[in-house]
Design a protein around this motif. Structure first.
Motif, PDB file in Angstrom:
ATOM      1  N   UNK A  20       0.835  -1.202   0.000  1.00 57.11           N
ATOM      2  CA  UNK A  20       0.000   0.000   0.000  1.00 57.11           C
ATOM      3  C   UNK A  20       0.873   1.257   0.000  1.00 57.11           C
ATOM      4  N   UNK A  21       1.989   1.200   0.721  1.00 55.48           N
ATOM      5  CA  UNK A  21       2.880   2.364   0.768  1.00 55.48           C
ATOM      6  C   UNK A  21       3.408   2.705  -0.627  1.00 55.48           C
ATOM      7  N   UNK A  22       3.752   1.676  -1.416  1.00 58.08           N
ATOM      8  CA  UNK A  22       4.244   1.924  -2.773  1.00 58.08           C
ATOM      9  C   UNK A  22       3.140   2.492  -3.653  1.00 58.08           C
ATOM     10  N   UNK A  23       1.925   1.931  -3.531  1.00 57.46           N
ATOM     11  CA  UNK A  23       0.805   2.425  -4.340  1.00 57.46           C
ATOM     12  C   UNK A  23       0.505   3.878  -3.991  1.00 57.46           C
ATOM     13  N   UNK A  24       0.527   4.205  -2.699  1.00 56.36           N
ATOM     14  CA  UNK A  24       0.249   5.569  -2.266  1.00 56.36           C
ATOM     15  C   UNK A  24       1.304   6.535  -2.790  1.00 56.36           C
ATOM     16  N   UNK A  25       2.564   6.115  -2.744  1.00 53.62           N
ATOM     17  CA  UNK A  25       3.642   6.972  -3.247  1.00 53.62           C
ATOM     18  C   UNK A  25       3.506   7.202  -4.743  1.00 53.62           C
ATOM     19  N   UNK A  26       3.166   6.146  -5.470  1.00 53.93           N
ATOM     20  CA  UNK A  26       3.030   6.258  -6.919  1.00 53.93           C
ATOM     21  C   UNK A  26       1.891   7.199  -7.305  1.00 53.93           C
TER      22      UNK A  26
END
Length: 296
Positions: free
Chosen positions: A184-190
């Motif tokens: 989720x952290x990667x998706x949010x950053x993207x």
């Protein structure tokens, strides 16, 4: 990779790699390691993409070889519930990857992740087209209307978007973080969003999706072999957990749960015992898969 002179990269050109010529199979393993910095991954992939564009041939094959773990994961996900010949889906995944290899913008970060999504979208389109086609039946191999697309989790999300249950962003979020196991952290950053906001958005979208699928299961012909797959779609293809280990059933949604979720839209906790589609109640950091990452 055989013979005395395997295809290799000069490690001196990339921070974080040994100062020597590194065979590409070793390069792939180093990029897949969790401790590998994202800057190193992007630098190596920018180099591979540029050499593929300028030299083609060997370096295009080299790029495919380095991306093979990610491409294998994509094809396995898309063809998991496809009863037809998976070779067509595999070919479309490869076509999408090669097309992106010649067009992808190398300036933004996470080059391989974006290549992987291009391959996935290409394979998904082929899968959707195959599943939407009419089914020939005897005698005479006449065509019949296709079944409702409950059989594959990706098509469940697409149908939910078409029926107005989910937005495209919500479907993409659930598909990426639940089916593709993107953190989720990667998706949010993207997507330039806060991690907490993404958790809340996914929670609310999953409650609507669960209610939608439960209602769809009740209206489906019980003699239809696809009926049981609706329950599987509720769990979004997550591995089944023995009933004795679950605080709540992962394959059922009670009316009280859905009505309560619809009436009370207050606190949403990502560590709550009822959080997530399966009600696992684990912290997202500790719930991340421990296996080898799917893309470099």
């Amino acid at each position: 990779m055989t013979g005395p002179h395997p295809v290799s990269l000069n490690g001196r050109l990339f921070p974080g790699l040994p100062a020597r010529h590194i065979p590409l199979d070793e390069v792939r393993d180093r990029l897949l390691a969790r401790r590998c910095p994202q800057a190193t991954r992007d630098a190596v992939w920018a180099h591979l993409v540029l050499r593929s564009r300028t030299e083609g041939a060997t370096w295009t094959v080299a790029a495919v070889g380095v991306a093979l773990p990610a491409l294998t994961s994509v094809t396995a996900t898309l063809s998991d519930r496809f009863a037809g010949d998976p070779a067509d889906v595999h070919a479309e995944v490869m076509r999408g990857f090669l097309a992106a290899l010649s067009t992808i913008d190398l300036r933004p970060p996470r080059i391989m992740l974006r290549l992987r999504w291009a391959a996935y979208r290409s394979g998904y389109d082929a899968l959707a087209e195959a599943l939407a086609g009419p089914t020939p039946v005897a005698p005479g191999f006449r065509s019949t209307p296709p079944h409702e697309p409950w059989g594959h989790p990706d098509l469940v999300l697409a149908r939910a978007v078409a029926d107005g249950v989910l937005t495209q962003i919500e479907a993409a979020l659930i598909g990426a973080t639940r089916l593709e196991q993107v953190p989720v952290a990667d998706w949010a950053e993207q997507h330039q969003a806060s991690e907490w906001a993404v958790y809340k958005t996914r929670k609310r979208a999953e409650l609507r999706l669960a209610s939608y699928l439960r209602d769809g299961a009740a209206e489906t012909d019980p003699t239809d072999p696809l009926t049981d797959q609706v329950a599987t779609a509720v769990a979004l293809a997550r591995p089944a957990t023995p009933a004795r280990d679950l605080p709540r059933s992962s394959l059922s949604v009670s009316v009280a749960d859905v009505e309560s979720a619809q009436k009370v839209q207050g606190r949403v906790s990502k560590t709550n015992a009822k959080s997530g589609v399966q009600g696992c109640g684990t912290h997202p950091r500790s719930a991340r898969p421990s296996e080898v990452p799917q893309c470099a």
